[in-house]
Design an enzyme around this catalytic site. Sequence first.
Site, PDB file in Angstrom:
ATOM      1  N   LYS A  80       0.835  -1.201   0.000  1.00  0.00           N
ATOM      2  CA  LYS A  80       0.000   0.000   0.000  1.00  0.00           C
ATOM      3  C   LYS A  80       0.868   1.249   0.000  1.00  0.00           C
ATOM      4  CE  LYS A  80      -3.805  -0.760   2.400  1.00  0.00           C
ATOM      5  NZ  LYS A  80      -4.398  -1.018   3.717  1.00  0.00           N
ATOM      6  N   ARG A 150      -3.365   2.997   8.496  1.00  0.00           N
ATOM      7  CA  ARG A 150      -3.640   1.836   7.650  1.00  0.00           C
ATOM      8  C   ARG A 150      -2.451   0.897   7.656  1.00  0.00           C
ATOM      9  NH1 ARG A 150      -4.713   4.613   1.929  1.00  0.00           N
ATOM     10  NH2 ARG A 150      -5.960   2.739   1.590  1.00  0.00           N
ATOM     11  N   GLY A 159      -6.326 -10.506   7.980  1.00  0.00           N
ATOM     12  CA  GLY A 159      -5.872 -10.896   9.303  1.00  0.00           C
ATOM     13  C   GLY A 159      -5.092  -9.774   9.964  1.00  0.00           C
ATOM     14  N   MET A 161      -4.521  -5.672  10.966  1.00  0.00           N
ATOM     15  CA  MET A 161      -5.403  -4.700  11.594  1.00  0.00           C
ATOM     16  C   MET A 161      -6.272  -3.974  10.568  1.00  0.00           C
ATOM     17  SD  MET A 161      -4.587  -1.227  13.588  1.00  0.00           S
ATOM     18  CE  MET A 161      -4.956  -0.276  12.131  1.00  0.00           C
ATOM     19  N   ARG A 406      -3.365  -1.238  -6.726  1.00  0.00           N
ATOM     20  CA  ARG A 406      -2.505  -2.427  -6.718  1.00  0.00           C
ATOM     21  C   ARG A 406      -2.874  -3.274  -7.918  1.00  0.00           C
ATOM     22  NH1 ARG A 406      -5.320  -5.374  -1.495  1.00  0.00           N
ATOM     23  NH2 ARG A 406      -7.418  -4.783  -2.033  1.00  0.00           N
ATOM     24  N   HIS A 522     -15.187 -11.487   0.706  1.00  0.00           N
ATOM     25  CA  HIS A 522     -14.118 -12.403   1.120  1.00  0.00           C
ATOM     26  C   HIS A 522     -14.259 -13.746   0.413  1.00  0.00           C
ATOM     27  CE1 HIS A 522     -12.327 -15.468   3.791  1.00  0.00           C
ATOM     28  NE2 HIS A 522     -11.354 -14.585   3.864  1.00  0.00           N
ATOM     29  N   ARG A 628       1.128 -46.956 -17.814  1.00  0.00           N
ATOM     30  CA  ARG A 628       1.279 -48.030 -16.821  1.00  0.00           C
ATOM     31  C   ARG A 628       0.408 -49.199 -17.250  1.00  0.00           C
ATOM     32  NH1 ARG A 628      -0.470 -43.533 -14.498  1.00  0.00           N
ATOM     33  NH2 ARG A 628       0.839 -42.315 -13.099  1.00  0.00           N
ATOM     34  N   ARG A 684       5.553 -48.833 -19.881  1.00  0.00           N
ATOM     35  CA  ARG A 684       6.316 -49.476 -18.815  1.00  0.00           C
ATOM     36  C   ARG A 684       5.836 -50.915 -18.639  1.00  0.00           C
ATOM     37  NH1 ARG A 684       5.705 -47.060 -12.911  1.00  0.00           N
ATOM     38  NH2 ARG A 684       3.708 -48.098 -13.058  1.00  0.00           N
ATOM     39  N   GLU A 812      14.738 -44.992 -10.790  1.00  0.00           N
ATOM     40  CA  GLU A 812      13.912 -44.729  -9.610  1.00  0.00           C
ATOM     41  C   GLU A 812      14.488 -45.320  -8.344  1.00  0.00           C
ATOM     42  OE1 GLU A 812      10.029 -46.448 -10.287  1.00  0.00           O
ATOM     43  OE2 GLU A 812      10.876 -48.019 -11.542  1.00  0.00           O
ATOM     44  N   SER A 831      13.952 -42.493 -17.826  1.00  0.00           N
ATOM     45  CA  SER A 831      12.837 -41.697 -17.318  1.00  0.00           C
ATOM     46  C   SER A 831      12.910 -41.755 -15.804  1.00  0.00           C
ATOM     47  CB  SER A 831      11.506 -42.251 -17.820  1.00  0.00           C
ATOM     48  OG  SER A 831      10.459 -41.516 -17.247  1.00  0.00           O
ATOM     49  N   GLY A 833      11.700 -41.886 -12.412  1.00  0.00           N
ATOM     50  CA  GLY A 833      10.453 -42.149 -11.690  1.00  0.00           C
ATOM     51  C   GLY A 833      10.598 -41.523 -10.320  1.00  0.00           C
ATOM     52  N   THR A 834      10.272 -40.235 -10.266  1.00  0.00           N
ATOM     53  CA  THR A 834      10.614 -39.499  -9.044  1.00  0.00           C
ATOM     54  C   THR A 834       9.710 -39.830  -7.865  1.00  0.00           C
ATOM     55  OG1 THR A 834       9.433 -37.623  -9.991  1.00  0.00           O
ATOM     56  CG2 THR A 834      11.845 -37.607 -10.128  1.00  0.00           C
ATOM     57  N   ASP A 836       9.015 -43.048  -6.852  1.00  0.00           N
ATOM     58  CA  ASP A 836       9.788 -44.077  -6.168  1.00  0.00           C
ATOM     59  C   ASP A 836      11.162 -43.568  -5.759  1.00  0.00           C
ATOM     60  OD1 ASP A 836       8.439 -46.491  -5.645  1.00  0.00           O
ATOM     61  OD2 ASP A 836       8.284 -46.866  -7.798  1.00  0.00           O
ATOM     62  N   CYS A 898       8.770 -38.793 -14.979  1.00  0.00           N
ATOM     63  CA  CYS A 898       7.374 -39.202 -15.084  1.00  0.00           C
ATOM     64  C   CYS A 898       6.681 -39.332 -13.735  1.00  0.00           C
ATOM     65  CB  CYS A 898       7.258 -40.491 -15.873  1.00  0.00           C
ATOM     66  SG  CYS A 898       8.100 -41.880 -15.092  1.00  0.00           S
ATOM     67  N   TYR A 918      12.168 -33.848 -21.432  1.00  0.00           N
ATOM     68  CA  TYR A 918      10.730 -33.639 -21.256  1.00  0.00           C
ATOM     69  C   TYR A 918      10.291 -33.959 -19.838  1.00  0.00           C
ATOM     70  CZ  TYR A 918      10.183 -38.715 -21.359  1.00  0.00           C
ATOM     71  OH  TYR A 918      10.274 -40.036 -21.060  1.00  0.00           O
TER      72      TYR A 918
HETATM   73  P1  ADP Z   1      -7.888  -2.285   3.384  1.00  0.00           P
HETATM   74  O1  ADP Z   1      -6.502  -2.750   3.293  1.00  0.00           O
HETATM   75  O2  ADP Z   1      -8.754  -3.081   4.275  1.00  0.00           O
HETATM   76  O3  ADP Z   1      -8.488  -1.997   2.059  1.00  0.00           O
HETATM   77  P2  ADP Z   1      -7.410   0.515   3.658  1.00  0.00           P
HETATM   78  O4  ADP Z   1      -6.297   1.006   4.487  1.00  0.00           O
HETATM   79  O5  ADP Z   1      -7.216   0.516   2.200  1.00  0.00           O
HETATM   80  O6  ADP Z   1      -7.817  -0.912   4.183  1.00  0.00           O
HETATM   81  O7  ADP Z   1      -8.671   1.371   4.009  1.00  0.00           O
HETATM   82  C1  ADP Z   1      -9.954   0.992   3.648  1.00  0.00           C
HETATM   83  C2  ADP Z   1     -10.729   2.170   3.194  1.00  0.00           C
HETATM   84  O8  ADP Z   1     -10.708   3.201   4.162  1.00  0.00           O
HETATM   85  C3  ADP Z   1     -10.188   2.840   1.951  1.00  0.00           C
HETATM   86  O9  ADP Z   1     -10.569   2.184   0.801  1.00  0.00           O
HETATM   87  C4  ADP Z   1     -10.846   4.174   2.042  1.00  0.00           C
HETATM   88  O10 ADP Z   1     -12.164   4.105   1.598  1.00  0.00           O
HETATM   89  C5  ADP Z   1     -10.809   4.447   3.526  1.00  0.00           C
HETATM   90  N1  ADP Z   1      -9.651   5.290   3.834  1.00  0.00           N
HETATM   91  C6  ADP Z   1      -8.424   4.929   4.191  1.00  0.00           C
HETATM   92  N2  ADP Z   1      -7.639   6.000   4.362  1.00  0.00           N
HETATM   93  C7  ADP Z   1      -8.389   7.072   4.089  1.00  0.00           C
HETATM   94  C8  ADP Z   1      -8.145   8.484   4.072  1.00  0.00           C
HETATM   95  N3  ADP Z   1      -6.968   8.978   4.369  1.00  0.00           N
HETATM   96  N4  ADP Z   1      -9.163   9.278   3.732  1.00  0.00           N
HETATM   97  C9  ADP Z   1     -10.364   8.752   3.417  1.00  0.00           C
HETATM   98  N5  ADP Z   1     -10.658   7.475   3.418  1.00  0.00           N
HETATM   99  C10 ADP Z   1      -9.683   6.620   3.761  1.00  0.00           C
HETATM  100 MG    MG Z   2      -7.668  -0.885   0.788  1.00  0.00          MG
HETATM  101 MG    MG Z   3       7.964 -46.630  -9.837  1.00  0.00          MG
END
Ligand code: ADP
Ligand code: MG
Ligand code: MG
Length: 946
Positions: A80, A150, A159, A161, A406, A522, A628, A684, A812, A831, A833-834, A836, A898, A918
């Site tokens: 990011k 962020r 996972g 924050m 990204r 998700h 085989r 074989r 093998e 060939s 035979g990885t 065995d 193979c 191959y």
């Molecule tokens: P995630 O990785 O979960 O996408 P982000 O850090 O990208 O989390 O934040 C999620 C959302 O929070 C962003 O898509 C945006 O909508 C909002 N956000 C983050 N930073 C700002 C900011 N500086 N101003 C306004 N909105 C923000």
């Molecule tokens: Mg984001």
């Molecule tokens: Mg074999």
Amino acid sequence: MARRPASSKKTSAKGKPAKAKARAGSKPAKAAGRPAAAKSVAAKPAAAKSAAVKSGQWVYVFGGGKAQGRAGMKELLGGKGANLAEMANLGLPVPPGFTITTAVCTAYYANARKYPKDLEKQVDAGLSHIAKITGRKFGDPANPLLVSVRSGARASMPGMMDTVLNLGLNDETVEALAKQSGDRRFAYDSYRRFIQMYSNVVLDIEHHNFEDILEEHKSRANYTLDTDLTADDWIEVVKLYKSRVEEEQGTPFPQDPRDQLWGAIGAVFGSWMNARAITYRRLHSIPESWGTAVNVQAMVFGNMGDTSATGVAFTRNPSTGEKRLYGEFLINAQGEDVVAGIRTPQEITEAARKESGSDKPSMETAMPAAFKELTRIYGTLEKHYRDMQDMEFTVEQGKLWMLQTRNGKRTAKAALRIAVELANEKLITKDEAVARIEPASLDQLLHPTIDPKAERNVIATGLPASPGAASGEIVFSSDEAAELKAEGKKVILVRVETSPEDIHGMHAAEGILTTRGGMTSHAAVVARGMGKPCVSGAGSLRVDYNAQTLQAGNVVLKRGELVTIDGSTGQVLAGRVPMVEPELSGEFGTLMGWADKVRSLGVRANADTPADARVAVRFGAQGIGLCRTEHMFFDEARIQAVREMILSDTTDQRKKALAKILPMQRGDFVELFEIMQGMPVTIRLLDPPLHEFLPHTEEDIAEVAAAMGVDPKKLGHRAKELAEFNPMLGFRGCRIAIAYPEVAEMQARAIFEAAVEAGKRTGKPVVPEVMVPLIATKAELDIVKARIDAMAAEVQKESGSKLNYQVGTMIELPRAALMADEIAQSAEFFSFGTNDLTQTTFGISRDDAASFLGIYTQRGILPGDPFVSIDQEGVGALVRIGVERGRKVRGKLKVGICGEHGGDPASVAFCHEVGLDYVSCSPFRVPIARLAAAQAALGKKAAGEA
Ligand code: ADP
Ligand code: MG
Ligand code: MG
């Protein structure tokens, strides 16, 4: 709904305890305090981070048209942060901010959770940098600067924050915000969002506390929507929120913006070690040493009324690859509203709105200026990054701000189309297109779909979130999915929505069905990544976890009942529905063609049956690397004769039995050779331990005895004699051909006669490669080869046709690899035979490895399962030795592999490197091997980056 896995925040009752627990165990010691400087910074950061550590620069600023960082610095700034810097450098509208580097995270953990001593000073400088650009000051009661905090690791990582927005608000600054904006309602709406987010993310106070308060307030005032609340309502709610925080944690909500900031920074670094993040890293082999970065960025507000908004967009459709802006936005909202999915987002383009039939205006009509700007920017970003982008943006009173970009995650189908189109648009080269496709992801395209002729009992339609179709028993929890999978059952995981805690269940399931969440939920994103079919947001379905039912109108399906999902159409069907093999798209053919031009490694298939061979040819196999023959022996109609052959006492008896098998075996080969149209086919000789074919029940024994006209007792006795303590190292492989040469002779005759016949029929005679298994010494091979050569001569004489064939061996056993020079004097091809070879090198029986191999990989004793990806160091050394010594004696010795490894991209790269001719793999993996071989030739790994 525009959801992201990284921020998928659970609001259901189920998600909370797990999350709270995860965090409670890993809360940083000084969650809300100022940084305690470490005495010395003795961190040992990864090599590329060390320069930054040496220079002592912990903070990199961006904004105002330039930045200290850039896209190439993901290791230090996280994905990011690096991309925010890059966008700033491009002159795009990015709110100013700074990134605290991943090196700080590493140092923090190396020093008992203490920060480097200069960090506080550098953060202050970062805040001043933002202040200079925005004209606002952090903590200033009259003109406050508000920021978001962020997290951002190198690879996007659920996972971690959740983002905290509006940080810096307190009882004083909220008033300033009200005055400056002239909108009290907006100011207090922002404040209540901040209190809830901060309390949840940093102070670990569960969401329901705040949700309950808000619901009570709404019902008292007879409101239905959050937008119904007035400024006074929010002021009241803020009061109630603050007292709840004090009740919950015993101290008031932190009012000092600096305490807030360091609390949030501590929470980001703390979350690097929470249970969810650790699990995710383990599943995706992300090293702990990478660390996460923290981004602190000036707030822009999407919640300043109807000219403000927030949204997410992909520059191309991540599901199909179609070149068209694709995304969703919400008017008068902040980031977390999109995430929470409380309101239905609107389409971005007018075309998409028309298609969806939505009555809410698109961004294109509602905010034409901002839309135009977004269009301009996404064009710039695509050209610059030369790839499809996944962007997050906010519109503040008509002005567009970019908050993230990204390289977007996509299905394999989309990846192919995008790579091919980008190459055709000349944004990337064909080689780059080839390098960009993750070979393993092709699996997704090779999945079956529902037979178009099948009757469809559609009970609901959701979103086509991840292509392919699957049937299975309904389960409502991930644990159950994993349990049933372990019992060998096929299940469909049905949930209201999924979260990172469901990863193991999603892995275990054939497919995933959710009733809530959109194309970027998700469930959708993770399923696409796994190549599993997924239908998301099937809102007409009711899941009742307590009753364990799935209800569609008046149809009620219970746990364990069968359901089918079609992730390409979004349909949910009752029962099991017939499937058909996949059709491959034009882009698939194009890209594979480019790959074939690049690669030098041949790709063959392991195919035992005509059906296998047809698939192999369709997927571009250049021959059969392993047929085989024992599979042909197990056939119902043949096993009887095979048993007679094995249990024969005399050679005559055995020959009689073999005579019955010969025509059947010949028939198999004729068909196989015809399908392969002159391509090489390696066959074989009989390999498995004889006892595998033996009759075990009294009944079976009696039947064989009758057919042979011998005493069943005597026969039973002989069967017992053949039982072995360790069949894998027993009477098998070439040992059978040596003890009973007539077996090898029969097989050789079948092969050669078939070659003659198929050659006549197709006009393209195959060159059969007769392969002798489990050779340890040259003497063994010589004995068997002599029989084969003699048989070839006989068949040539009988048929009057000239035969072209080769005799070679499997390598093998470690001894065979070591003695390859000697063996190559007789063998015309090798060939490896990885399977065995791995068993015999490690001394691990593959079939018994399950009980301990997991422990080995978990503890890092082995980097991975050596039966899945070849052990390049150990087993690989034997392969190298075998190739080298073999070719020393026979310069043009043809060498292939193979084992299962032939379809594993990393192993394919290894085979390329050691100069094999191959690889041979299962037919469905042929495209994967072709692509992996091309990438190996390009010397590149697939550009997989989040
Ligand atoms: P995630 O990785 O979960 O996408 P982000 O850090 O990208 O989390 O934040 C999620 C959302 O929070 C962003 O898509 C945006 O909508 C909002 N956000 C983050 N930073 C700002 C900011 N500086 N101003 C306004 N909105 C923000
Ligand atoms: Mg984001
Ligand atoms: Mg074999």
